[in-house]
Design an enzyme around this catalytic site. Structure first.
Site, mmCIF file in Angstrom:
data_model
loop_
_atom_site.group_PDB
_atom_site.id
_atom_site.type_symbol
_atom_site.label_atom_id
_atom_site.label_comp_id
_atom_site.label_asym_id
_atom_site.label_seq_id
_atom_site.Cartn_x
_atom_site.Cartn_y
_atom_site.Cartn_z
ATOM 1 N N TYR A 182 -52.928 10.346 -5.551
ATOM 2 C CA TYR A 182 -53.875 11.241 -6.219
ATOM 3 C C TYR A 182 -53.414 11.520 -7.660
ATOM 4 O O TYR A 182 -54.204 11.446 -8.606
ATOM 5 C CB TYR A 182 -53.965 12.550 -5.428
ATOM 6 N N HIS A 211 -58.780 19.037 -2.175
ATOM 7 C CA HIS A 211 -58.868 17.824 -1.343
ATOM 8 C C HIS A 211 -57.622 17.748 -0.458
ATOM 9 O O HIS A 211 -56.511 18.074 -0.902
ATOM 10 C CB HIS A 211 -58.899 16.558 -2.203
ATOM 11 N N ASP A 221 -58.171 20.618 -7.854
ATOM 12 C CA ASP A 221 -57.698 19.229 -7.860
ATOM 13 C C ASP A 221 -56.172 19.126 -7.915
ATOM 14 O O ASP A 221 -55.599 18.154 -7.408
ATOM 15 C CB ASP A 221 -58.300 18.460 -9.037
ATOM 16 N N ASP A 261 -67.966 16.983 -6.959
ATOM 17 C CA ASP A 261 -67.396 17.009 -5.606
ATOM 18 C C ASP A 261 -67.029 18.429 -5.188
ATOM 19 O O ASP A 261 -66.838 18.698 -4.006
ATOM 20 C CB ASP A 261 -66.188 16.066 -5.473
ATOM 21 N N HIS A 283 -65.587 7.442 -7.548
ATOM 22 C CA HIS A 283 -65.813 7.055 -8.947
ATOM 23 C C HIS A 283 -64.866 5.939 -9.401
ATOM 24 O O HIS A 283 -64.189 6.026 -10.436
ATOM 25 C CB HIS A 283 -65.857 8.235 -9.912
ATOM 26 N N HIS A 326 -63.919 24.521 -10.469
ATOM 27 C CA HIS A 326 -64.068 23.238 -11.166
ATOM 28 C C HIS A 326 -65.522 22.777 -11.072
ATOM 29 O O HIS A 326 -66.133 22.856 -10.009
ATOM 30 C CB HIS A 326 -63.131 22.231 -10.503
ATOM 31 N N GLU A 349 -66.717 19.614 -11.540
ATOM 32 C CA GLU A 349 -67.019 18.250 -11.076
ATOM 33 C C GLU A 349 -67.809 18.321 -9.765
ATOM 34 O O GLU A 349 -67.530 19.141 -8.883
ATOM 35 C CB GLU A 349 -65.729 17.434 -10.916
ATOM 36 N N HIS A 361 -57.990 18.613 -14.127
ATOM 37 C CA HIS A 361 -58.044 17.493 -15.028
ATOM 38 C C HIS A 361 -59.296 17.477 -15.879
ATOM 39 O O HIS A 361 -59.557 16.481 -16.561
ATOM 40 C CB HIS A 361 -57.933 16.174 -14.234
HETATM 41 FE FE1 FEO Z 1 -62.190 16.780 -10.482
HETATM 42 FE FE2 FEO Z 1 -62.071 16.783 -7.060
HETATM 43 O O1 FEO Z 1 -62.843 16.786 -8.768
#
Ligand code: FEO
Length: 372
Positions: free
Chosen positions: A192, A223, A164, A82, A24, A78, A80, A145
């Site tokens: 990050y 991640h 995250d 991903d 993104h 989360h 999001e 986040h």
């Molecule tokens: Fe906020 Fe890894 O997504």
């Protein structure tokens, strides 16, 4: 076997995405991973999923350990995509699974996947989930986040599944921090933080307070690699970064140039700063992605931004950088705007406006007409 045994009953079943570069808008030069964790107990849990196109790979990894149909809980830390993109595929493969999420997580998952109608268990900080001999507890971490974000703690194994938080974008054969190496780990963790968590210092501080009392042997983020050897170092950095601490002896000069005059000003400023005991790194936005520039200035106390005036504006590269900088909003820095111009000279004022909005301490701006 792609799944990795973390503990007797805990497996990493995530996927690597080594060739992704644009996350993104954030440059991830080493790719990333989408981490998911399978925990076997009387009831079986999967913590987080992966990006939608990798749902099949995630399910294959789970099948190496257990039939997905036996999963009882899909814990979604989360929303999001991903981390939740594969949730519809998982929900189909795990028809008896209850989806566990924060209140905002439930709202977000329903908004993203209205076709899903799972059983829900909505949790808040302090709530627990017993799956047999294991007990999970949940720590909401709003705005670290997203509003829905949460961590899940597995008490008996002393693992914090932090999503995250504490993550790093790197696709590697290493699954643990000590396999990656401290230097690379800290560089990736800082990169990050600078690009994902930086605007949310107070919220990151709240998270650190929430987990301070937990006995954490390992953090398993969403991640990158799991943290078992350098977790205290990363937590200390999170504390410093989220307080807005920076090093007054480090500077970054971010600039673009048309015909070399603003570059000359940048180089002259670097020499001047050296004389003041500040080691300044020069970053040309022709060669440096805005997200890399953010990483470089994460710990810099002095930040100068330079652009010539182009059509009464800053150069497009500098406009992109200023927009990104204003959003990520590093705190408590000393700033300086500079640039060369031929007639209008608006660029320096535009840069000043952003640095002022960031509430930095500003040194007097520098404008030079035509050539320094
Ligand atoms: Fe906020 Fe890894 O997504």
């Amino acid at each position: 076997m792609a799944a990795v045994r973390v503990r007797d009953n805990v497996y990493w079943v995530g996927v690597k995405h080594p060739d992704v570069r644009n996350f993104h808008g954030y440059l991830v030069p080493y790719g990333t991973t989408y981490n998911a964790y399978l925990i076997l107990d009387e009831k079986i849990s999967l913590i987080d999923t992966v990006r939608a196109p990798f749902a099949g790979a995630l399910l294959d990894n789970v099948r190496e350990i257990v039939d997905p149909a036996r999963i009882d809980y899909l814990i979604s830390n989360h929303v999001e995509p991903d981390h939740s993109g594969a949730l519809p595929a998982l929900a189909a493969a795990c028809p008896n699974a209850t989806v566990v999420a924060s209140p905002n997580g439930q709202k977000g998952l329903i908004a993203h996947y209205p076709e899903l109608a799972p059983a829900w268990q909505v949790v808040k900080t302090g709530d627990t989930l017993c799956t047999g001999r294991y007990r999970f507890s949940f720590i909401l971490m709003p705005m670290v986040h997203w509003p829905d974000s949460m961590s899940t703690y597995l008490e008996e194994e002393k693992i914090l599944f932090s999503n995250d938080a504490l993550g790093q974008h790197i696709a590697s054969d290493a699954r643990y921090d000590d396999e990656l190496g401290e230097e690379r780990l800290m560089e990736r963790a800082g990169d990050y933080y600078a690009n994902i968590v930086l605007p949310y210092g107070p919220q990151a501080q709240a998270l650190l307070k929430s987990i301070a009392a937990l006995d954490i042997e390992m953090a398993a983020p969403g991640h990158g690699v799991m943290l078992r050897s350098f977790l205290p170092k990363v937590l200390n950095k999170y504390d410093a970064w989220s307080r807005g601490e920076s090093d007054p002896a480090r500077g970054v000069i971010v600039y673009d140039t048309m015909w070399g005059s603003t570059k000359t000003m940048a180089e002259s400023l670097a020499r001047e700063l050296a004389g003041r005991g500040v080691t300044a790194e020069l970053l040309s936005l022709k060669e440096t992605h805005v997200s890399t520039a953010m990483t470089r200035l994460l710990e810099a106390g002095f930040i100068a931004v330079g652009s010539p005036t182009l059509n009464r504006q800053v150069m497009p590269t500098v406009a992109a950088f200023l927009s990104y900088l204003r959003g990520l909003a590093p705190k408590r820095r000393t700033g300086l705007a500079f640039g060369a111009y031929g007639w209008g000279g608006e660029s320096v004022g535009i840069i000043e406006e952003t640095l002022t909005a960031l509430q930095w301490t500003l040194e007097p701006s520098r404008k030079i007409r035509w050539r320094p």
